[in-house]
Motif scaffolding. Structure first.
Motif, PDB file in Angstrom:
ATOM      1  N   LYS A  79     -23.049  29.525 -20.434  1.00 25.25           N
ATOM      2  CA  LYS A  79     -23.786  29.291 -19.118  1.00 25.25           C
ATOM      3  C   LYS A  79     -25.380  29.364 -19.679  1.00 25.25           C
ATOM      4  O   LYS A  79     -25.934  29.843 -20.607  1.00 25.25           O
ATOM      5  CB  LYS A  79     -23.592  30.529 -18.300  1.00 25.25           C
ATOM      6  CG  LYS A  79     -22.082  30.201 -17.872  1.00 25.25           C
ATOM      7  CD  LYS A  79     -22.083  30.435 -16.243  1.00 25.25           C
ATOM      8  CE  LYS A  79     -20.705  29.979 -15.635  1.00 25.25           C
ATOM      9  NZ  LYS A  79     -19.802  31.200 -15.757  1.00 25.25           N
ATOM     10  N   MET A 127     -18.383  31.926 -20.866  1.00 24.38           N
ATOM     11  CA  MET A 127     -19.942  32.803 -20.332  1.00 24.38           C
ATOM     12  C   MET A 127     -21.117  32.148 -21.460  1.00 24.38           C
ATOM     13  O   MET A 127     -21.990  32.425 -21.157  1.00 24.38           O
ATOM     14  CB  MET A 127     -19.489  34.223 -20.392  1.00 24.38           C
ATOM     15  CG  MET A 127     -19.055  34.667 -19.297  1.00 24.38           C
ATOM     16  SD  MET A 127     -19.123  36.425 -19.425  1.00 24.38           S
ATOM     17  CE  MET A 127     -17.861  36.873 -18.246  1.00 24.38           C
ATOM     18  N   GLN A 147     -23.050  38.644 -17.740  1.00 27.99           N
ATOM     19  CA  GLN A 147     -23.208  37.241 -18.216  1.00 27.99           C
ATOM     20  C   GLN A 147     -24.260  37.160 -19.055  1.00 27.99           C
ATOM     21  O   GLN A 147     -24.357  36.419 -20.308  1.00 27.99           O
ATOM     22  CB  GLN A 147     -23.250  36.386 -16.913  1.00 27.99           C
ATOM     23  CG  GLN A 147     -24.017  35.003 -17.067  1.00 27.99           C
ATOM     24  CD  GLN A 147     -22.834  34.124 -17.897  1.00 27.99           C
ATOM     25  OE1 GLN A 147     -21.719  33.927 -17.135  1.00 27.99           O
ATOM     26  NE2 GLN A 147     -22.950  33.894 -18.964  1.00 27.99           N
TER      27      GLN A 147
END
Lengths: 210, 164
Positions: free
Chosen positions: A32, A29, B39
């Motif tokens: 990203k 993550m 995220q």
């Protein structure tokens, strides 16, 4: 016991279970792509920078005739000054932008973070305003030079009757206004959509301080 | 950034991930959006991590970055889903009578909190996390007095939503 205290009891109990990510799920993550508004703002500012540089350089590369005329116009101190100012502004813009991006920190308090983002947006705004002002200065200026340097154009304009003069001035003004309004709408749209939520939340925080 | 730093960050985040989940719970209302915000907060935490010095607790530091991301930085919003769910929530609150059962009451409370604005949610979040007004004011950048005043208004607002 008020409502929030009832909620607090449940909130801190272990009843509400979330999906627990493992180390190996978290690690990817980190790499990203972010979709934060700061990143979008950064891309917009880079686009602005290049857009205006391209717009001002376009006539130079587009036609030989224009290039000759522009080169000739550099004999004029006014044009040299404007060009120098143009470069100074671009470098100042890059510096200010860099500085204000550096000042955006997620570890600041919420209000300060919002202020840093809004400040960055202001730097971009002033750069756009400067460029627009330059467009508005350069159109009449280039017409004036055309009038003085280009005999054909000079004769044409000189032969105009007052009515034709008014029409010509009217066309120029209308074109400039249309251009200006279109750009304004365009900017309203990008920043309006991008910063709507931030502006609303910032106002809410500011309202508390009154 | 080196592997060691990454390793220690992942380890700490793994341990305290509930804080991020809780922020996501307040600021999103479906699983996709929840994952998406999780995220984004993770990315922002990781970016800010080199500046994290051990002088504050990792969890305290997470509150700030997490809320800042949810309130200010996060952009991907699934609007269509949000509006329909929001309407359902309002409908449900009006339709259901205030029930005595604890679960029902909690459910209504969570739905009511969902209707608050971003700043109000942040206040509620910090309150639920047992933060004192000094920390709430420090996190949001408002004075302690104003944090207190606003908190009282939020409580009143919640009551109005629950008893229209």
């Amino acid at each position: 016991m008020d409502e929030l205290d009832i909620l607090k009891k449940d909130w801190n109990s272990d009843k509400s279970s979330y999906r627990e990510y493992t180390d190996s799920e978290i690690a990817p993550m980190l790499h990203k792509k972010s979709s934060s508004i700061v990143k979008t703002l950064f891309y917009i500012s880079i686009a602005e920078l290049f857009l205006w540089i391209i717009i001002s350089a376009l006539p130079y590369f587009l036609s030989d005739d224009m290039r000759d005329r522009m080169e000739k116009s550099y004999e004029n101190p006014l044009f040299i000054t404007l060009t120098v100012i143009g470069f100074v502004v671009i470098f100042a813009f890059i510096y200010l932008l860099f500085k204000s991006y550096r000042s955006i920190s997620t570890t600041d308090n919420t209000k300060k973070l919002m202020e840093s983002i809004l400040k960055t947006r202001k730097v971009i705004k002033y750069y756009v305003i400067y460029n627009l002002a330059m467009v508005f200065v350069s159109i009449p200026l280039s017409l004036y030079f055309e009038f003085n340097e280009n005999i054909e154009f000079h004769d044409q304009v000189a032969a105009f009757n007052p009515k034709q003069m008014v029409v010509m001035a009217g066309i120029i003004v209308v074109m400039m206004v249309v251009f200006f309004v279109l750009l304004l709408l365009f900017y309203r749209l990008i920043y309006g959509v991008l910063l709507k939520r931030l502006n609303r939340n910032y106002k809410e925080l500011k309202r508390l301080e009154v | 950034m080196n592997k060691e730093l990454e390793h220690s960050f992942v380890e700490q985040l793994q341990k305290h991930q509930n804080i991020v989940h809780k922020v996501c719970r307040l600021y999103t209302n479906n699983q996709d959006a929840h994952n998406d915000l999780f995220q984004e907060i993770t990315i922002q935490l990781w970016r800010a991590y080199p500046k994290f010095r051990g002088d504050s607790k990792f969890s305290t530091w997470m509150y700030r970055v997490g809320l800042n991301t949810a309130i200010t930085l996060y952009r991907k919003r699934k609007r269509s889903i949000k509006t329909t769910e929001f309407e359902n929530v309002q409908f449900k609150i009006k339709a259901d009578e205030y029930d005595d059962t604890e679960d029902q009451q909690l459910n209504l409370l969570y739905q009511a909190v969902q209707q608050l604005n971003d700043i109000e949610k942040a206040l509620v979040f910090l309150y639920l996390e047992d933060k004192d007004y000094r920390e709430i004011s420090g996190t949001l950048g408002i004075s302690e007095v104003n944090a207190r005043v606003k908190m009282n208004r939020v409580k009143k607002k919640l009551r109005t939503i629950l008893n229209p």
